[in-house]
Design a protein around this motif. Structure first.
Motif, mmCIF file in Angstrom:
data_model
loop_
_atom_site.group_PDB
_atom_site.id
_atom_site.type_symbol
_atom_site.label_atom_id
_atom_site.label_comp_id
_atom_site.label_asym_id
_atom_site.label_seq_id
_atom_site.Cartn_x
_atom_site.Cartn_y
_atom_site.Cartn_z
ATOM 1 N N UNK A 72 -35.988 -10.496 -21.200
ATOM 2 C CA UNK A 72 -35.092 -10.316 -20.060
ATOM 3 C C UNK A 72 -35.019 -11.551 -19.165
ATOM 4 N N UNK A 122 -31.684 -14.190 -18.134
ATOM 5 C CA UNK A 122 -31.022 -14.145 -16.829
ATOM 6 C C UNK A 122 -30.578 -15.565 -16.435
ATOM 7 N N UNK A 164 -27.526 -19.812 -18.279
ATOM 8 C CA UNK A 164 -26.608 -20.891 -17.891
ATOM 9 C C UNK A 164 -27.381 -22.163 -17.518
ATOM 10 N N UNK A 172 -28.903 -20.877 -25.115
ATOM 11 C CA UNK A 172 -28.299 -20.326 -26.324
ATOM 12 C C UNK A 172 -29.357 -20.168 -27.415
ATOM 13 N N UNK A 207 -21.744 -15.702 -26.231
ATOM 14 C CA UNK A 207 -23.112 -15.526 -25.764
ATOM 15 C C UNK A 207 -23.398 -14.106 -25.286
ATOM 16 N N UNK A 258 -24.860 -11.696 -27.642
ATOM 17 C CA UNK A 258 -26.206 -11.922 -28.169
ATOM 18 C C UNK A 258 -27.235 -10.981 -27.545
ATOM 19 N N UNK A 310 -22.651 -25.731 -33.146
ATOM 20 C CA UNK A 310 -22.380 -25.138 -31.833
ATOM 21 C C UNK A 310 -21.758 -26.199 -30.928
ATOM 22 N N UNK A 316 -17.684 -19.853 -27.250
ATOM 23 C CA UNK A 316 -18.778 -19.542 -28.165
ATOM 24 C C UNK A 316 -20.122 -19.522 -27.445
ATOM 25 N N UNK A 317 -20.344 -20.496 -26.574
ATOM 26 C CA UNK A 317 -21.590 -20.521 -25.816
ATOM 27 C C UNK A 317 -21.247 -20.674 -24.348
ATOM 28 N N UNK A 367 -22.228 -18.681 -21.225
ATOM 29 C CA UNK A 367 -22.734 -17.721 -20.245
ATOM 30 C C UNK A 367 -22.180 -18.085 -18.874
ATOM 31 N N UNK A 385 -24.476 -13.684 -11.145
ATOM 32 C CA UNK A 385 -25.504 -12.644 -11.243
ATOM 33 C C UNK A 385 -24.973 -11.458 -12.026
ATOM 34 N N UNK A 397 -25.402 -12.166 -15.749
ATOM 35 C CA UNK A 397 -26.807 -12.056 -16.150
ATOM 36 C C UNK A 397 -27.258 -10.606 -16.152
ATOM 37 N N UNK A 398 -26.836 -9.879 -15.131
ATOM 38 C CA UNK A 398 -27.185 -8.457 -15.014
ATOM 39 C C UNK A 398 -26.662 -7.687 -16.223
ATOM 40 N N UNK A 449 -25.994 -8.849 -19.167
ATOM 41 C CA UNK A 449 -26.730 -9.257 -20.368
ATOM 42 C C UNK A 449 -28.060 -8.508 -20.452
ATOM 43 N N UNK A 450 -28.838 -8.562 -19.379
ATOM 44 C CA UNK A 450 -30.178 -7.960 -19.460
ATOM 45 C C UNK A 450 -30.123 -6.429 -19.492
#
Lengths: 90, 603
Positions: free
Chosen positions: A31, A35, A38, A52, B106, B109, B249, B279-280, B282, B286, B289-290, B292-293
């Motif tokens: 996790x 986060x 980037x 990545x 991304x 993933x 990549x 492709x990559x 992110x 926030x 990220x939120x 994703x996790x």
């Protein structure tokens, strides 16, 4: 009897500590690092952007190694406590 | 040639099997050179492999309860690892994952991280303890640890909802592949797939499913790795591309602005889509990220609560071998999951990079439309090429594809011989069949063991129990095929839902059952009902209104269910009297890896 129950308690305590350690490492790589994907992408690792790389490979490799490590340690904990169980079951 | 018993000879048997399969591939390649048609090769691949699984299923037939439910508890860790990997990697992993990464970049993933990291939870929190417990099914653990038929019954309901959601997606996938490989309508393909699945599981239960799943893992991993390695060689990334495709990549990242990735399509085509996500890429927010996790967390907790996965660890001889087989499972799963992003990246480069002969972006529309693989897939509506801006050249926003076909079409895109496409179809079939088998068995076993034997008729004899189990298997399989033929949801959506259902309802009742002695029956019931209920209501709300709370869409509703489940379980447990001495000892006994299983006597 009290000796064996003391040993059991010790066994469980060590098992719990190992589990907490494993879960802490798990938390970081499943996790926490993602986060900050980037930002980590600014760093280059074997030709990949790091953020990545962690998502496609790095975290995965760590999970595999982590489980093998945990089982190796847990086997030791079990043997030390005489609870390995290999002799009693077929 | 084979001295000693079956288990001792396993490496030899599966070594021969793998060799035989490789010989079959080479034979097909030779026949292709001699002029055998592409369609015939596809049919031979699917028929040959399915016939082998059915043969293994027949040889493993049994009338013993412990062989039927837990494969006689004699599966060695490495083989159980392979079987779990096949059980785990579904049509979604094999067929849809690389395509998802191809389109989703991304953000997608999170599935890769979640579907591997979950095994750390399985290993740490559950598998060895449930194995010590000696249960036949997951509700068996809930029912015995918490006592009373209510807890068992609710666990059965959650298991059925979860696994049924999942199994329709798998039967859908077998139908899709069978339809394309055998040239039969999808509705017929679904029933063909189901027939194959039932042949593997009906006669021998868990024992048959175990040995067919090992065979299916070998087929699916060969089928996944060969095209990637082949493509990598063609593009100059070496024999093992995994550690060197960073350049690919980088090249894609460099091409994306030049090609204009992110431009919307001028005219939309139903059912297919263009690449708009980097492709990559992110996002630096926030919310990103939120999302994703939270997705990764739902998939991980779901992994640790899926009954068809947990029950695989009931089949090993000891607690230690249960743990070992978790580590082998993850290793075998890892082989595919760290290949999927490489496949997505290399395939994308094949299509995008003007320096490669296979590239189509930037070529004339007419030339592209005449390519054999474009014609093939376009004719079944899974791909489309349009000239939105009427300049006669194919732009990135004029090439439409269904994400599900990326893996299946990759051999053709890269110009590999048809034998590889046939192999990939066989691999996809193996992946979907093995998961469907495990799921159907999980449902039928929970209904026959927990509902019928433990709740309705505890006096039923062995023969009767096993007949009930088999009848249920057929009935549930048929229901699954009927639902699948309606094609209500995509493969991936249904899979993510199954994970969220599982973690909402079962994660905390299972984990706290081992790790918290104070957890009571009422607490567990509250945790299951409220967690599962809250998750389901949120899913219904967000799916029907299209609104989201905290950016949690329908793929992540486990994030709502899990905390509700945890809080409800802890609060209600503390409000009710602590479990009695007997239960406390039961939990202590679960934590001791030595000695006999706890439940053996009562089965």
């Amino acid at each position: 009897m009290s000796d064996s129950s003391g040993q059991r308690a010790r066994h469980w305590e060590r098992t719990r500590n190992l589990t907490i350690l494993v879960l802490a490492i798990w938390f970081v790589f499943s996790l926490l690092v993602h986060w900050f994907a980037k930002g980590l992408n600014e760093i280059s690792f074997i030709g990949f952007p790091l953020g990545y790389y962690l998502a496609v490979q790095g975290s995965l490799i760590i999970f595999v190694v982590l489980i093998f490590y945990q089982n190796w340690q847990q086997d030791k904990i079990d043997s030390d406590a005489g609870l390995s169980g290999d002799e009693t079951e077929g | 040639m084979f001295k000693g018993n079956f288990i001792d000879n396993l490496p030899k048997i599966y070594g021969l099997y793998t060799g035989g399969f490789v010989v079959f591939i080479i034979l097909m390649a030779i026949l292709e050179q001699l002029g055998l048609g592409a369609d015939t090769i596809g049919i031979l691949f699917v028929i040959f492999t399915v016939a082998i699984y059915a043969g293994i299923g027949w040889l493993s037939r049994t009338m013993q309860v412990s062989a039927y439910y837990v494969a006689g508890r004699e599966v060695p860790p490495v083989f159980n690892g392979m079987a779990t990997a096949a059980d785990w990697m579904s049509g979604a992993s094999f067929v849809a994952l690389a395509g998802g990464i191809y389109f989703g970049g991304h953000g997608y993933l999170a599935f890769v991280v979640g579907w591997t990291g979950g095994y750390v939870l399985v290993n740490s929190l559950l598998a060895p303890y449930l194995r010590k417990f000696g249960c036949y099914t997951v509700p068996d653990f809930i029912g015995t640890r918490y006592g009373g038929n209510w807890a068992r019954f609710i666990a059965v309901i959650i298991l059925v909802v979860t696994s049924f959601t999942y199994v329709t997606a798998q039967i859908n996938a077998t139908g899709t592949i069978a339809a394309r490989a055998l040239h039969i309508p999808f509705e017929v393909g679904v029933w063909f797939g189901l027939l194959g699945i039932l042949l593997c599981s009906m006669l021998g239960g868990m024992r048959a499913v175990t040995w067919t799943q090992v065979a299916q893992y070998i087929v699916l991993i060969i089928a996944y790795l060969i095209p990637v390695i082949w493509m990598s060689n063609a593009q100059g990334f070496g024999v093992i591309p995994h550690f060197t495709y960073g350049e690919a990549v980088a090249r894609i990242t460099e091409l994306e602005p030049l090609l204009g990735v992110g431009t919307a399509a001028v005219e939309k085509v139903a059912g297919v889509k263009i690449v708009t996500t980097l492709h990559n890429g992110p996002a630096d927010s926030a919310l990103y990220s939120w999302q994703f996790v939270t997705l990764a967390l739902c998939m991980m907790a779901g992994t640790a609560s899926l009954p068809h996965i947990l029950m695989r660890y009931f089949t090993t001889p000891t607690v230690r071998s249960a743990r070992r087989s978790v580590s082998w499972s993850l290793f075998f799963i890892f082989l595919l999951y760290f290949t999927a992003p490489a496949l997505a990246t290399l395939t994308k480069l094949q299509l995008f990079d003007p320096n490669l002969a296979t590239a189509i972006i930037g070529k004339s529309i007419e030339e592209v439309q005449n390519l054999e693989w474009i014609k093939q897939w376009a004719s079944v509506g899974m791909l489309a090429v349009t000239d939105g801006n009427k300049d006669g050249i194919l732009q990135i926003n004029e090439f439409f594809m269904r994400p599900d076909i990326v893996v299946l079409a990759t051999p053709e895109i890269a110009g590999l011989p048809y034998v590889i496409s046939g192999l990939v179809a066989a691999g996809g079939m193996a992946a979907a069949m093995s998961t469907a088998d495990g799921l159907l068995l999980a449902i039928a076993n929970a209904l026959s063991h927990d509902l019928y034997y433990k709740i309705i008729d505890p006096k039923a004899d062995t023969a009767r129990r096993l007949i009930v189990a088999r009848v249920l298997l057929i009935v549930i399989g048929a229901l699954g095929a009927i639902v699948a033929s309606f094609q209500l949801t995509g493969i991936l959506g249904a899979v993510a839902w199954a994970f969220c259902f599982a973690c909402s309802g079962l994660f905390f009742p299972l984990v706290l059952g081992v790790w918290w002695k104070r957890a009571t029956t009422a607490g567990a019931i509250a945790g299951m009902v409220l967690g599962f209920g809250a998750g389901s209501i949120y899913l219904w709300w967000t799916y029907t209104t299209g609104e989201t709370w905290l950016g949690l869409n329908h793929l992540r509703f486990g994030i709502i269910g899990m905390p509700v489940s945890l809080v409800a379980m802890v609060v209600v447990s503390l409000m009710t009297p602590a479990p009695d001495e007997e239960v406390q000892q039961l939990v202590d006994n679960t934590r001791d890896p030595s000695g006999a299983t706890i439940l053996e006597a009562s089965h």
